[in-house]
Design a protein around this motif. Sequence first.
Motif, short mmCIF file in Angstrom:
data_model
loop_
_atom_site.label_atom_id
_atom_site.label_comp_id
_atom_site.label_asym_id
_atom_site.label_seq_id
_atom_site.Cartn_x
_atom_site.Cartn_y
_atom_site.Cartn_z
N ASP A 20 36.77 -9.44 11.52
CA ASP A 20 35.74 -9.41 10.48
C ASP A 20 36.28 -8.58 9.33
OD1 ASP A 20 33.67 -10.90 11.67
OD2 ASP A 20 33.09 -9.19 12.92
N ARG A 28 41.07 0.97 11.83
CA ARG A 28 40.95 0.90 13.30
C ARG A 28 42.24 0.37 13.92
NH1 ARG A 28 35.53 1.78 14.04
NH2 ARG A 28 34.33 1.07 12.27
N SER A 76 42.35 -6.33 21.32
CA SER A 76 41.24 -7.21 21.68
C SER A 76 39.94 -6.43 21.87
CB SER A 76 41.55 -7.97 22.98
OG SER A 76 42.77 -8.64 22.86
N LYS A 77 40.07 -5.15 22.23
CA LYS A 77 38.88 -4.33 22.49
C LYS A 77 38.19 -3.86 21.22
CE LYS A 77 39.04 -0.70 25.15
NZ LYS A 77 39.58 0.44 25.92
N ILE A 78 38.90 -3.87 20.10
CA ILE A 78 38.30 -3.37 18.86
C ILE A 78 37.12 -4.29 18.49
CG2 ILE A 78 38.72 -3.01 16.39
CD1 ILE A 78 41.59 -2.22 17.13
N VAL A 79 35.98 -3.70 18.21
CA VAL A 79 34.75 -4.49 18.07
C VAL A 79 34.84 -5.59 17.01
CG1 VAL A 79 32.29 -4.34 17.49
CG2 VAL A 79 33.29 -2.74 19.13
N PRO A 80 35.33 -5.34 15.79
CA PRO A 80 35.39 -6.43 14.82
C PRO A 80 36.55 -7.42 15.02
CG PRO A 80 35.85 -4.32 13.76
CD PRO A 80 35.65 -4.03 15.20
N VAL A 81 37.28 -7.30 16.11
CA VAL A 81 38.38 -8.24 16.36
C VAL A 81 37.86 -9.45 17.12
CG1 VAL A 81 40.52 -8.58 17.68
CG2 VAL A 81 40.23 -6.53 16.28
N HIS A 82 38.09 -10.64 16.55
CA HIS A 82 37.63 -11.87 17.21
C HIS A 82 38.67 -12.39 18.19
CE1 HIS A 82 33.95 -12.90 14.86
NE2 HIS A 82 34.52 -12.05 14.03
N ARG B 124 36.32 7.85 14.19
CA ARG B 124 36.84 6.52 14.54
C ARG B 124 37.65 6.55 15.85
NH1 ARG B 124 39.08 5.04 9.67
NH2 ARG B 124 37.09 4.37 8.86
N LYS B 128 33.77 4.30 20.58
CA LYS B 128 34.13 2.90 20.84
C LYS B 128 34.05 2.11 19.54
CE LYS B 128 32.86 -0.26 24.15
NZ LYS B 128 31.91 -0.88 25.11
N HIS B 129 33.04 2.44 18.75
CA HIS B 129 32.90 1.83 17.44
C HIS B 129 31.97 2.72 16.63
CE1 HIS B 129 33.45 -1.41 14.62
NE2 HIS B 129 32.17 -1.49 14.40
N ASN B 130 32.07 2.65 15.30
CA ASN B 130 31.11 3.38 14.48
C ASN B 130 30.77 2.58 13.23
OD1 ASN B 130 33.36 3.80 12.86
ND2 ASN B 130 33.58 5.96 13.38
N VAL B 149 27.07 -2.06 22.07
CA VAL B 149 28.47 -1.66 22.27
C VAL B 149 28.56 -0.48 23.24
CG1 VAL B 149 30.51 -0.71 21.12
CG2 VAL B 149 29.24 -2.59 20.05
N ARG B 154 33.18 -1.53 29.04
CA ARG B 154 33.41 -0.14 29.44
C ARG B 154 32.51 0.71 28.56
NH1 ARG B 154 39.23 2.98 29.58
NH2 ARG B 154 38.44 5.05 30.04
N ARG B 181 26.57 -9.09 18.14
CA ARG B 181 27.80 -9.21 17.39
C ARG B 181 28.69 -10.28 18.01
NH1 ARG B 181 30.48 -5.12 13.60
NH2 ARG B 181 32.26 -6.44 13.14
N LYS B 182 29.10 -11.25 17.18
CA LYS B 182 29.87 -12.38 17.70
C LYS B 182 31.23 -11.98 18.25
CE LYS B 182 28.72 -15.96 14.55
NZ LYS B 182 29.34 -16.74 13.49
N SER B 183 31.86 -11.03 17.58
CA SER B 183 33.25 -10.71 17.96
C SER B 183 33.33 -9.83 19.21
CB SER B 183 33.94 -9.99 16.80
OG SER B 183 33.28 -8.78 16.52
N TYR B 184 32.18 -9.38 19.72
CA TYR B 184 32.20 -8.43 20.83
C TYR B 184 31.66 -9.07 22.10
CZ TYR B 184 31.08 -4.32 23.64
OH TYR B 184 31.00 -3.41 24.66
N ASP B 307 37.84 -2.72 31.82
CA ASP B 307 38.62 -2.56 30.59
C ASP B 307 40.01 -3.16 30.79
OD1 ASP B 307 40.09 -1.76 28.45
OD2 ASP B 307 39.72 0.39 28.68
#
Lengths: 173, 584
Positions: A20, A28, A76-82, B124, B128-130, B149, B154, B181-184, B307
């Motif tokens: 994204d 990130r 792959s684990k990074i949230v905005p990564v598709h 960051r 896990k995300h912010n 998230v 995990r 969220r689509k990517s997650y 994970d």
Amino acid sequence: MSVMQKPETIERHTMAVLVDNESGVLARIIGLFSGRGYNIESLTVAEVDHNEHLSRITIVTTGSPMVIEQIKALLSKIVPVHKVVDITVAGPSVERELALIKVRSTGEKRVEALRLNEAFRGRIMDTTLESFVFELTGDPGKIDAFVELMRPLGLVDVARTGVAAIARGPEGM
Amino acid sequence: MSQTMTGAEIVLKALKDQGVEVIFGYPGGAVLPIYDEIFKQNAIQHVLVRHEQGAAHAAEGYARSTGKPGVLLVTSGPGATNAVTGLQDALMDSIPIICISGQVGSFLIGTDAFQEADTVGITRPCTKHNWLVKDANDLAKAMHQAFQVATTGRPGPVLVDIPKNVQMSPGVYVPARESRRKSYNPQTRGDLSDIKKAVELIERAERPIFYTGGGVINSGPNATRLLREFARATGFPVTSTLMGLGAYPASDKQWLGMLGMHGSYEANLAMHGCDVMINIGARFDDRITGRLDAFSPGSKKIHIDIDPSSINKTVRADVGIVGDCAVALEDMLRIWKSGGSKSQKNAVKDWWRQIESWRAVDCFRYAPSETTIKPQYALQRLQAAIEKKDFYITTEVGQHQMWAAQFLKFEEPNRWMTSGGLGTMGYGVPAAVGVQMAHPKSLVIDVAGEASFLMTMQEMSTAVQYRLPIKIFILNNERLGMVRQWQQLLHGERYSSSYSEALPDFVKLAEAFGCKGVRAEKPEELDGAIAEMLAYDGPVIFDCLVERHENCFPMIPSGKAHNEMLLGEADTEGAIDAAGAMLV
């Protein structure tokens, strides 16, 4: 061999990462590499889908097979990564890079630079009576070779985009 | 149906819709609009901590003891930076917490405004995300995604940074189901063909071991139930990491105790000598593996982890299964039962005979004393006093933490809250506050060292304010015990800065806070003092003066393998070489 500790072979891999296009996404990705001591040889990024705001990042990295596997899993684990595709193992691919190369010289050297540029199928983007800016595309090895040839001919500046890569054949990533 | 409300109202509505009942926090300029909304409602209780690190650990304690996410609310700048230790702690131990931080107005960001910090930049790598939410219309989505998230895949910490003007601006509220969220999309079901391979290995195993971790507890009560069922069905021995204590009952005969640097002799030797290792929700931490190239050299390794980056990170798995522990265990058990699988009875019986001979070494034995309280003895007496009660234990970090893991017995999950990955001194007091908020009727004890306690003791004031009867059981050796132990073993007994020359009178300190203070100096005083502590309906600081130079054994020295364990003082001469010293 169940445990990693002996020195392993170092491999070079090119990965394509669909993300994204949002604030902080590049930080990130880069933070993952710097935080864990992995290498980035080159990194390119641009939005490729303006409606969905998706960017494609191409990363060239080096590491042991275990590290390469880690990098792929962590990306792959990074949230905005598709999606993450290891272009190097996914099959045949095309890897291209664009470079702008400024050379300043006169006389024989200037003629030689021009001749080599033609041999490498470069384009001339700017010229003065004492300089050229060549535009070259190709795989990174070709650009390395050209830059080396220009060094004794008055090389001034090099700007390279880094690698953009895509799989050969009809399938998407 | 979308509704328009202010950003601060959106935050509160999102918290309510997510089922949040308690938040831990500390107000400041950049979160005042949210605090104003908290004032106007009663559904969510706010607990005023005394330092933002305390808010983060309290949220962790709440989360670990309930299985629900913990929430903290802090202001911009120092409020957020103070929470960083707790966020990293939650990241390392996979604890779902949601940190909401105020930020200076979006028009001020980047101007070095008062109490401005680049909070999303700083946090960051420790979340896990912010999210930095610059438009109130995006706020509800970010809040709901934060919960998604934090609690799925995990689990881990997340942070939502909200500029003050966004808290005051109107925005549209969207419910959780429209915010996904689509990517997650973390994978929860392990590959069936891998699970079949694992079952085949388990069937053929002659010297097997279950090596379980915090993932079993994070996965929820089903995973615990299935682990117990599978262990019973196979008859295999079970050990666990520090994080996983309680998933398997300590009173069971198949239980080998904790493994790792200060784990049991039988657990570590069984890990070293096993032929099939079944890792369920553990991550081959360096405190577990010791020297990697000598770690369990002859075993096939099955590794179940939600994970994907945990698998093949440091130890190569022969069968790697990416998925939730409960789902993988359910699939395994189904295949085990439907195929009429049986373990190798005779071989496993021999294996148990071997394990029993290791167990007979009685590795946690210590030299008793009639004049001074041995820390191990204090914990044995504590265990005897609480074993019939409904208790929760938190700890600080150091020797007392390892002794607590060795001598306290956990029969159920979510009863043991300790900082495993990050090793955060000061974790235990605020964590106890969080646990007691979640379980007001239960007994909550922080097993502490005096040095750790001093790091976050201001939260005693929180405990008094909210009438939280937490008990702080300090094993006071007037030393930074684990540091001192390493200096003795590794640095020529040069005790550089590991002695607290000035310590408060903990009984008077308790009284100053409005708590009860109890002290025990002699072994014969111990039982009475513990009874006094337990009988008091309010927070207690228990100052247990223990043997000052007791070392924590058994111990795998740094840079050594599991079969090179030290059992006691007699083994320590020259046990750790220079290469090992670097790994401490």
